[in-house]
Motif scaffolding. Structure first.
Motif, PDB file in Angstrom:
ATOM      1  N   ASP A  48       0.860  -1.130   0.133  1.00 35.65           N
ATOM      2  CA  ASP A  48      -0.125  -0.094  -0.047  1.00 35.65           C
ATOM      3  C   ASP A  48       1.134   1.131  -0.054  1.00 35.65           C
ATOM      4  O   ASP A  48       1.832   1.339   0.463  1.00 35.65           O
ATOM      5  N   TYR A  49       0.400   2.239  -0.598  1.00 29.34           N
ATOM      6  CA  TYR A  49       1.084   3.630  -0.778  1.00 29.34           C
ATOM      7  C   TYR A  49      -0.051   4.366  -0.232  1.00 29.34           C
ATOM      8  O   TYR A  49      -1.032   4.934  -0.834  1.00 29.34           O
ATOM      9  N   GLY A  50       0.072   4.721   1.298  1.00 32.86           N
ATOM     10  CA  GLY A  50      -0.916   5.452   1.772  1.00 32.86           C
ATOM     11  C   GLY A  50      -2.279   4.696   1.638  1.00 32.86           C
ATOM     12  O   GLY A  50      -2.217   3.675   2.055  1.00 32.86           O
ATOM     13  N   ARG A  51      -3.213   5.195   0.954  1.00 31.92           N
ATOM     14  CA  ARG A  51      -4.467   4.653   1.031  1.00 31.92           C
ATOM     15  C   ARG A  51      -4.684   3.807  -0.534  1.00 31.92           C
ATOM     16  O   ARG A  51      -5.502   3.191  -0.539  1.00 31.92           O
ATOM     17  N   THR A  52      -3.755   4.217  -1.345  1.00 31.84           N
ATOM     18  CA  THR A  52      -3.812   3.400  -2.530  1.00 31.84           C
ATOM     19  C   THR A  52      -3.148   1.912  -2.455  1.00 31.84           C
ATOM     20  O   THR A  52      -2.021   1.903  -1.888  1.00 31.84           O
ATOM     21  N   VAL A  53      -3.874   1.094  -2.946  1.00 33.03           N
ATOM     22  CA  VAL A  53      -3.529  -0.200  -2.950  1.00 33.03           C
ATOM     23  C   VAL A  53      -2.624  -0.412  -4.229  1.00 33.03           C
ATOM     24  O   VAL A  53      -3.336  -0.707  -5.228  1.00 33.03           O
ATOM     25  N   ALA A  54      -1.245  -0.618  -4.189  1.00 33.09           N
ATOM     26  CA  ALA A  54      -0.531  -0.678  -5.523  1.00 33.09           C
ATOM     27  C   ALA A  54      -0.521  -2.243  -5.888  1.00 33.09           C
ATOM     28  O   ALA A  54      -0.812  -2.639  -6.958  1.00 33.09           O
ATOM     29  N   VAL A  55      -0.201  -3.170  -4.827  1.00 39.04           N
ATOM     30  CA  VAL A  55      -0.412  -4.464  -4.748  1.00 39.04           C
ATOM     31  C   VAL A  55      -1.251  -5.079  -3.699  1.00 39.04           C
ATOM     32  O   VAL A  55      -1.098  -4.789  -2.639  1.00 39.04           O
ATOM     33  N   GLY A  94       0.115  -7.113 -18.049  1.00 34.78           N
ATOM     34  CA  GLY A  94      -1.080  -6.272 -17.355  1.00 34.78           C
ATOM     35  C   GLY A  94      -1.050  -4.751 -17.745  1.00 34.78           C
ATOM     36  O   GLY A  94       0.008  -4.337 -18.269  1.00 34.78           O
ATOM     37  N   PRO A  95      -2.155  -4.276 -17.667  1.00 26.38           N
ATOM     38  CA  PRO A  95      -2.183  -2.750 -18.085  1.00 26.38           C
ATOM     39  C   PRO A  95      -1.347  -2.117 -17.113  1.00 26.38           C
ATOM     40  O   PRO A  95      -1.026  -2.392 -16.032  1.00 26.38           O
ATOM     41  N   SER A  96      -0.973  -0.542 -17.472  1.00 27.13           N
ATOM     42  CA  SER A  96      -0.218   0.030 -16.794  1.00 27.13           C
ATOM     43  C   SER A  96      -0.812   0.465 -15.653  1.00 27.13           C
ATOM     44  O   SER A  96      -2.155   0.732 -15.591  1.00 27.13           O
ATOM     45  N   GLY A  97      -0.046   0.216 -14.305  1.00 28.94           N
ATOM     46  CA  GLY A  97      -0.750   0.627 -13.095  1.00 28.94           C
ATOM     47  C   GLY A  97      -1.303  -0.718 -12.159  1.00 28.94           C
ATOM     48  O   GLY A  97      -1.886  -0.557 -11.418  1.00 28.94           O
ATOM     49  N   SER A  98      -1.123  -1.750 -12.815  1.00 30.39           N
ATOM     50  CA  SER A  98      -1.545  -2.974 -12.368  1.00 30.39           C
ATOM     51  C   SER A  98      -0.826  -3.445 -11.165  1.00 30.39           C
ATOM     52  O   SER A  98      -1.219  -4.813 -10.741  1.00 30.39           O
ATOM     53  N   GLY A  99       0.325  -2.940 -10.978  1.00 32.06           N
ATOM     54  CA  GLY A  99       1.020  -3.501  -9.990  1.00 32.06           C
ATOM     55  C   GLY A  99       2.399  -4.461 -10.259  1.00 32.06           C
ATOM     56  O   GLY A  99       2.988  -5.058  -9.485  1.00 32.06           O
ATOM     57  N   LYS A 100       2.596  -4.329 -11.425  1.00 37.00           N
ATOM     58  CA  LYS A 100       3.749  -5.486 -11.995  1.00 37.00           C
ATOM     59  C   LYS A 100       5.211  -4.883 -11.371  1.00 37.00           C
ATOM     60  O   LYS A 100       5.700  -5.672 -10.923  1.00 37.00           O
ATOM     61  N   THR A 101       5.354  -3.683 -11.692  1.00 40.91           N
ATOM     62  CA  THR A 101       6.537  -3.155 -11.194  1.00 40.91           C
ATOM     63  C   THR A 101       6.852  -3.174  -9.621  1.00 40.91           C
ATOM     64  O   THR A 101       7.767  -3.497  -9.216  1.00 40.91           O
ATOM     65  N   THR A 102       5.816  -2.774  -8.980  1.00 38.75           N
ATOM     66  CA  THR A 102       5.730  -2.802  -7.501  1.00 38.75           C
ATOM     67  C   THR A 102       6.136  -4.347  -7.140  1.00 38.75           C
ATOM     68  O   THR A 102       6.897  -4.422  -6.221  1.00 38.75           O
ATOM     69  N   THR A 103       5.484  -5.390  -7.645  1.00 42.04           N
ATOM     70  CA  THR A 103       5.716  -6.661  -7.148  1.00 42.04           C
ATOM     71  C   THR A 103       7.237  -6.895  -7.486  1.00 42.04           C
ATOM     72  O   THR A 103       7.787  -7.501  -6.415  1.00 42.04           O
TER      73      THR A 103
HETATM   74  N1  LIG Z   1       5.948   5.189  -5.210  1.00 39.57           N
HETATM   75  C1  LIG Z   1       4.796   5.201  -5.252  1.00 39.57           C
HETATM   76  N2  LIG Z   1       3.782   6.030  -4.375  1.00 39.57           N
HETATM   77  C2  LIG Z   1       2.495   6.121  -4.678  1.00 39.57           C
HETATM   78  N3  LIG Z   1       1.845   5.308  -5.694  1.00 39.57           N
HETATM   79  C3  LIG Z   1       2.555   4.272  -6.174  1.00 39.57           C
HETATM   80  C4  LIG Z   1       4.015   4.583  -6.207  1.00 39.57           C
HETATM   81  N4  LIG Z   1       4.574   3.456  -7.160  1.00 39.57           N
HETATM   82  C5  LIG Z   1       3.600   2.958  -7.748  1.00 39.57           C
HETATM   83  N5  LIG Z   1       2.326   3.603  -7.223  1.00 39.57           N
HETATM   84  C6  LIG Z   1       1.149   3.063  -7.683  1.00 39.57           C
HETATM   85  O1  LIG Z   1       0.781   1.767  -7.616  1.00 39.57           O
HETATM   86  C7  LIG Z   1       0.031   1.390  -8.647  1.00 39.57           C
HETATM   87  C8  LIG Z   1       1.008   0.220  -9.329  1.00 39.57           C
HETATM   88  O2  LIG Z   1       1.913   0.610  -9.916  1.00 39.57           O
HETATM   89  P1  LIG Z   1       2.996  -0.127 -10.599  1.00 39.57           P
HETATM   90  O3  LIG Z   1       3.504  -1.212  -9.917  1.00 39.57           O
HETATM   91  O4  LIG Z   1       4.304   0.773 -11.388  1.00 39.57           O
HETATM   92  O5  LIG Z   1       2.182  -0.628 -12.035  1.00 39.57           O
HETATM   93  P2  LIG Z   1       2.676  -1.169 -13.312  1.00 39.57           P
HETATM   94  O6  LIG Z   1       4.147  -1.442 -13.400  1.00 39.57           O
HETATM   95  O7  LIG Z   1       2.004  -2.497 -13.611  1.00 39.57           O
HETATM   96  O8  LIG Z   1       2.437  -0.212 -14.287  1.00 39.57           O
HETATM   97  C9  LIG Z   1      -0.189   2.407  -9.616  1.00 39.57           C
HETATM   98  O9  LIG Z   1      -1.430   2.819  -9.188  1.00 39.57           O
HETATM   99  C10 LIG Z   1       0.820   3.625  -8.970  1.00 39.57           C
HETATM  100  O10 LIG Z   1       0.264   4.770  -9.263  1.00 39.57           O
END
Ligand SMILES: Nc1ncnc2c1ncn2[C@@H]1O[C@H](COP(=O)(O)OP(=O)(O)O)[C@@H](O)[C@H]1O
Ligand SMILES: [Mg+2]
Lengths: 361, 284
Positions: free
Chosen positions: A15-22, A39-48
């Motif tokens: 989680d980033y604050g209230r947004t659930v990234a993964v 997956g589409p952009s913003g679906s949490g691939k990079t974060t994982t």
């Molecule tokens: N450092 C961060 N702070 C806040 N939100 C983030 C941060 N990194 C990613 N997010 C949010 O987490 C979600 C997943 O991001 P990301 O893993 O980069 O997706 P992907 O790689 O699939 O495009 C997105 O909604 C993005 O806005």
């Protein structure tokens, strides 16, 4: 031991604050496997991926690398190879020094280091570029250096985050084949992030389709393409047309749904019960145009052509159903009549066994 | 290729003339109020009171003047080292935590919004033997005797570092910001501990900013005289202060001019050296 997974993710989330990234990701990676995150952009691939590399701290869940808990291990002790999207080469170091960097961090001796740097640069097809600076290389060459730098210390797991995203199509296809070759030759385990479904289909042993911070479905490319488990996967992996309806009868491998265009049948993706909201998904190459009403196993809908596109090997058409739903079809040029034109009304037909009925949420 | 490029930038003969016209007023101004007086002053180093190099002989041989130069260099080196050591972490935080950038910029720039004198007198109030800091230290029982922090080297350094810190922070901030944010994570993934990643990746890439900042601080320190004069002791007289005293108190224009020339030559050679370093440090 050989069957022990290289990497295990259990309910990993961020989680980033209230947004659930993964949200919660479960995954088991077998030795030597090539798995793509699609997956589409913003679906949490990079974060994982970053959580596996140790560059982001998970908010929940557990990760094991070769059976060892990764939780308390800092990134510089994980021994995982990472290739970043924009290469992240050190601009002040020569190509050879970039590739030698991880070996220096591991205090490998001089002669051993020179030998391995040379071998690895040859492996990625840049045997004579060691003395150059990264800025003197093309994008494709820089990506090869990044790959060499991640391979030189023979990590048990290689992570790649859209490594070909910045390259043009031709170079991308060439490097796809080369990465596949390296994967086969070195027997290395790879996690590969992409938003390009074609790339994922070409390269992967298995694909994990990401949506909204979760793995929506994971399976072999053919499995995903032929048996998508959700409307999202059917639309994201390959192309699908959709017709919504309600289940009237459900058997193990045959479901009938009532739609605005009559009763249609298909193969159920999951167990469905009469009364469930459902959606029929059909691939363009399965849709034909029929002169006479076909019976038996076939679904038939009446539609009006809105667009016909000549593609050389085939003709692609879009047809509108009376309620506005669009069906896309792809006819081999030998089967497509020359006089197909927008405005014509046609009967579209496809086999019930060649379309999927999915739950519709 | 050449004509096309020239057309696109509009750098024809007419525009070159108009460019010259645009910089003319500023050039004239600098010439009249700076270059000419300086040239006139410097000419007196070889003509006042008599023609010859006597003034330079005095300045470069007599222990008084050599002592001044040593003071100046010591103070400048110490100020530069302290500014770099204190400034690098601040620049790093400013460049890597976007949320703190504005706040830190504000804090770092505060000394610029007060005059040298106000700032220096504020330090006097804080640092003197019965000043705020010493009273607090004595009151809390941490020390028995007041610590001498003013009218000595310590006072000079405190005052100068505070004023000159921004000159090293901002160039460093710029060069840390310019680093690809993926480089340090990449180094970590390849097995570099934070310290090794800093020494092998970030530090080399910030050498240009570091050199620029350190040179600015050093050059400005060489010519500083208000702070050393007000916060320093008898052993902290620097060249700039001496030049002012030679003219204001002793009326010895020749020696003042020779000292000025020494200062100018030192400054210019430092600037040249630093440019060389910055250019070498930049990857081609
Ligand atoms: N450092 C961060 N702070 C806040 N939100 C983030 C941060 N990194 C990613 N997010 C949010 O987490 C979600 C997943 O991001 P990301 O893993 O980069 O997706 P992907 O790689 O699939 O495009 C997105 O909604 C993005 O806005
Ligand atoms: Mg991403």
């Amino acid at each position: 031991m050989t069957d022990a997974p290289v990497l295990t993710l259990r309910g990993i989330g961020k989680d980033y604050g209230r947004t659930v990234a993964v949200d919660a990701v479960d995954l088991e990676l077998r030795r030597g496997e090539f798995v793509s995150f699609l997956g589409p952009s913003g679906s949490g691939k990079t974060t994982t991926l970053m959580m596996i590399a140790g560059l982001q701290t998970p908010s929940r869940g557990e990760m094991l690398l070769q059976g060892r808990d990764l939780g308390p291990v800092p990134p510089y002790r994980r021994n995982i190879g990472v290739v970043f999207q924009n290469y992240a080469l050190f601009p002040h170091l020569s190509v050879a020094a970039n590739v030698a960097f991880p070996l220096q961090m591991r205090r490998v001796g001089r002669t051993e280091m020179a030998r391995r740097v040379g071998e690895t640069l040859a492996l990625v097809g840049l045997p004579d570029h060691g003395a150059r600076l990264p800025a003197q290389l093309s994008g494709g060459q820089q990506q090869r250096v990044a790959l060499a730098r991640a391979l030189v210390y023979q990590p048990p797991l290689l992570l790649m985050d859209e490594p070909l995203g910045a390259l043009d199509k031709k170079l991308r296809e060439q490097l796809q084949l080369e990465i596949s070759r390296l994967h086969r030759e070195l027997g290395i385990t790879v996690l590969y992030v992409t938003h390009d479904q074609e790339e994922a289909l070409v390269m992967s042993d298995r694909i994990a389709v990401f949506n909204d911070g979760r793995i929506e479905q994971i399976g072999r490319p053919q499995e995903l393409y032929e048996h998508p488990a959700s409307r999202f996967v059917a639309g994201f992996v390959g192309e699908s047309s959709f017709i919504v309806g309600r289940v009237t009868s459900a058997a193990a491998n045959r479901v009938a749904i009532e739609t605005a265009h009559g009763m249609l049948c298909g193969h159920p993706a999951t167990s469905l019960a009469p009364g469930d909201a459902a959606v029929l998904a059909v691939r363009p190459e399965r849709v034909g145009i029929s002169e006479e009403a076909a019976g038996g196993d076939r679904n038939v809908v009446h539609a009006r052509l809105v667009e016909v596109i000549y593609l050389g090997q085939s003709r692609k058409f879009m047809a509108a159903l009376p309620n506005g739903e669009i069906i896309t079809g792809l006819l081999p040029i030998a089967l497509a009549a020359d006089d197909l034109a927008p405005g014509q009304t046609v009967d579209l037909t496809w086999r019930a066994s060649e379309c999927t009925i999915l739950p519709d949420h | 290729m050449e004509p096309v490029a020239a057309d696109l930038t509009g750098a024809g003969p007419t525009s070159r003339a108009s460019h010259l016209l645009l910089v003319l007023p500023a050039t004239l101004f600098v010439l009249v109020v700076f270059a000419l007086p300086v040239a006139w002053l410097l000419s007196r180093s070889v003509s006042d009171p008599a023609w010859g190099l006597d003034n330079f002989r005095t300045v470069l041989r007599e222990p008084v003047y050599l002592g001044l130069m040593r003071n100046t260099v010591q103070i400048s080196v110490a100020t530069t080292v302290l500014c770099v050591l204190l400034g690098y972490p601040v620049a790093h935080v400013m460049a890597t935590c976007p949320r703190l950038t504005r706040l830190l910029t504000f804090v770092v720039l505060v000394p610029f919004w007060s005059s040298v004198l106000v700032r220096t007198f504020a330090w006097m109030v804080l640092l003197q033997n019965n000043g705020l800091i010493n009273r607090a230290l004595l009151g809390s029982g941490l020390v028995r005797q007041p610590i001498e922090m003013i009218f000595n080297r310590t006072g000079v350094l405190i005052g100068m570092v505070q004023v000159l810190l921004p000159f090293v922070i901002f160039p460093l901030y710029g060069s840390i910001r310019a680093i690809d944010p993926a480089l340090m994570p990449a180094a970590a993934c390849m097995g570099a501990t934070p310290a090794r990643a800093f020494l092998r990746v970030q530090l080399p890439l910030t050498i240009p900013g570091l050199t620029t900042g350190a040179t600015l601080v050093f050059v400005l320190s060489l010519g500083y005289f208000v702070t050393p004069a007000l916060l320093g002791g008898r052993r902290d007289v620097v060249i700039a202060r001496m030049i002012q005293m030679e003219i204001g108190q002793f009326g010895d224009w020749g020696v003042a001019a020779a000292l000025s020339l020494v200062l100018l030559v030192a400054t210019l050679s430092l600037l040249g050296f630093s440019r060389l370093l910055v250019r070498r440090g930049r990857p081609t």
